[in-house]
Design a protein around this motif. Sequence first.
Motif, PDB file in Angstrom:
ATOM      1  N   ASN A  85      40.145  44.566  24.099  1.00 58.37           N
ATOM      2  CA  ASN A  85      40.953  44.417  25.373  1.00 58.37           C
ATOM      3  C   ASN A  85      39.963  44.126  26.610  1.00 58.37           C
ATOM      4  OD1 ASN A  85      43.726  44.467  24.997  1.00 58.37           O
ATOM      5  ND2 ASN A  85      43.476  46.740  24.298  1.00 58.37           N
ATOM      6  N   GLU A  86      38.777  44.686  26.545  1.00 59.30           N
ATOM      7  CA  GLU A  86      38.092  44.644  27.708  1.00 59.30           C
ATOM      8  C   GLU A  86      37.290  43.292  27.707  1.00 59.30           C
ATOM      9  OE1 GLU A  86      35.081  47.759  26.942  1.00 59.30           O
ATOM     10  OE2 GLU A  86      36.313  49.321  27.555  1.00 59.30           O
ATOM     11  N   SER A 137      40.006  40.710  28.662  1.00 59.65           N
ATOM     12  CA  SER A 137      40.030  40.747  30.256  1.00 59.65           C
ATOM     13  C   SER A 137      38.763  40.177  30.862  1.00 59.65           C
ATOM     14  CB  SER A 137      40.039  42.218  30.502  1.00 59.65           C
ATOM     15  OG  SER A 137      39.972  42.492  32.175  1.00 59.65           O
ATOM     16  N   ASN A 162      39.175  36.443  30.520  1.00 56.53           N
ATOM     17  CA  ASN A 162      40.409  35.850  31.425  1.00 56.53           C
ATOM     18  C   ASN A 162      40.000  35.738  32.879  1.00 56.53           C
ATOM     19  OD1 ASN A 162      42.090  35.480  29.208  1.00 56.53           O
ATOM     20  ND2 ASN A 162      43.125  37.537  29.528  1.00 56.53           N
ATOM     21  N   LYS A 163      39.380  36.622  33.287  1.00 56.66           N
ATOM     22  CA  LYS A 163      38.991  36.894  34.421  1.00 56.66           C
ATOM     23  C   LYS A 163      37.934  35.716  34.614  1.00 56.66           C
ATOM     24  CE  LYS A 163      35.877  39.685  37.668  1.00 56.66           C
ATOM     25  NZ  LYS A 163      35.154  41.017  37.726  1.00 56.66           N
ATOM     26  N   SER A 165      38.702  41.612  42.097  1.00 51.00           N
ATOM     27  CA  SER A 165      39.138  42.816  41.226  1.00 51.00           C
ATOM     28  C   SER A 165      38.604  44.154  42.025  1.00 51.00           C
ATOM     29  CB  SER A 165      38.745  43.133  39.859  1.00 51.00           C
ATOM     30  OG  SER A 165      37.498  42.741  39.697  1.00 51.00           O
ATOM     31  N   ASP A 194      43.033  41.814  42.193  1.00 45.60           N
ATOM     32  CA  ASP A 194      43.429  42.541  41.232  1.00 45.60           C
ATOM     33  C   ASP A 194      43.191  44.019  41.245  1.00 45.60           C
ATOM     34  OD1 ASP A 194      44.114  43.789  38.464  1.00 45.60           O
ATOM     35  OD2 ASP A 194      42.384  42.787  37.551  1.00 45.60           O
ATOM     36  N   ILE A 252      34.230  44.821  34.642  1.00 46.99           N
ATOM     37  CA  ILE A 252      35.712  44.670  34.798  1.00 46.99           C
ATOM     38  C   ILE A 252      36.422  44.434  35.940  1.00 46.99           C
ATOM     39  CG2 ILE A 252      38.138  45.439  33.934  1.00 46.99           C
ATOM     40  CD1 ILE A 252      36.476  46.616  31.230  1.00 46.99           C
TER      41      ILE A 252
END
Length: 293
Positions: free
Chosen positions: A69-70, A73, A76-77, A94, A123, A140
């Motif tokens: 997931n990290e 993420s 995508n960022k 973010s 974000d 992140i």
Amino acid sequence: MELRVINYYLTVAREGSITKAAEALHVSQPNLSRQLKQLEDELGVTLFNRGNKKITLTNEGILFQQRANEIVSLVNKATHEFTQQKNSIGGTVSIGCVESTASPMLSKVLREFSARYPLVRYDLYSADGDDIREKLDKGIIDIGVLLEPIETAKYNYIHLPYVERWGLAMRRDDPLAQREAIGLQEVSSLPLILPRRMIVRNEVSSWFGFSEEQLQIFATHNLLTNALLLVEEKLGYIICVEGAHEIRGSKNTCFIPFSPERTTGHVCAWKKTQIFNPATQLLIQYVKDNEKA
């Protein structure tokens, strides 16, 4: 390891079924099963417990799900940042922010900044300081609004002009709610709900002159939402900063500060080695300029 396979894995983990995941991904079930087996071979671990109708994650599978997931993420960022319009300042910033008196400040800063740069998107992540620092370290999130102290060796930071008072959140009908302040020695005999951050708990213990084992700790918390429900059920008193309680707007609880007063400041921090998109760089500079003003 391909990003496509990581997405396959996350879909299977979410669906709990290779058949359902294959349908969602529009790939054949044998192909998906083969990709997952190759992923397990590459990692050298078993990621799934395979049942007749449903599969579950092993402990290693749960850990890999978190890391996957990290990774997604971050990808995508990065993709979002590089596909923004090149002739205008855009992109996504973010931001992680603790719940405190700094929360309204952040809203005001973003309102003013977005008036200058309307293509910038945000974000937002609300959490305690430990969670925010972890995501800063992993890249992140870009910026963290934190309560002091912070690790100065790891972060650049700006001191913000907001100071928080520490105290107790309690029911409004509690006898102590009529007080203007409550002594630290009195608090040590109460059932307490403490912040989960170890650095904060150690500091709280030092205020009372007791070790943590000598305090009556009922529970720990990271954010107040569920902790306030414990207070309403008369299960304990929350040690927290005033702003975290005030932004909740609770009708059934109130905040009483400590005596002698205990306060802490805020910082806007970012990782020293992080490389930012233009929007994030401009926002950091904007905060610097306004803090000086």
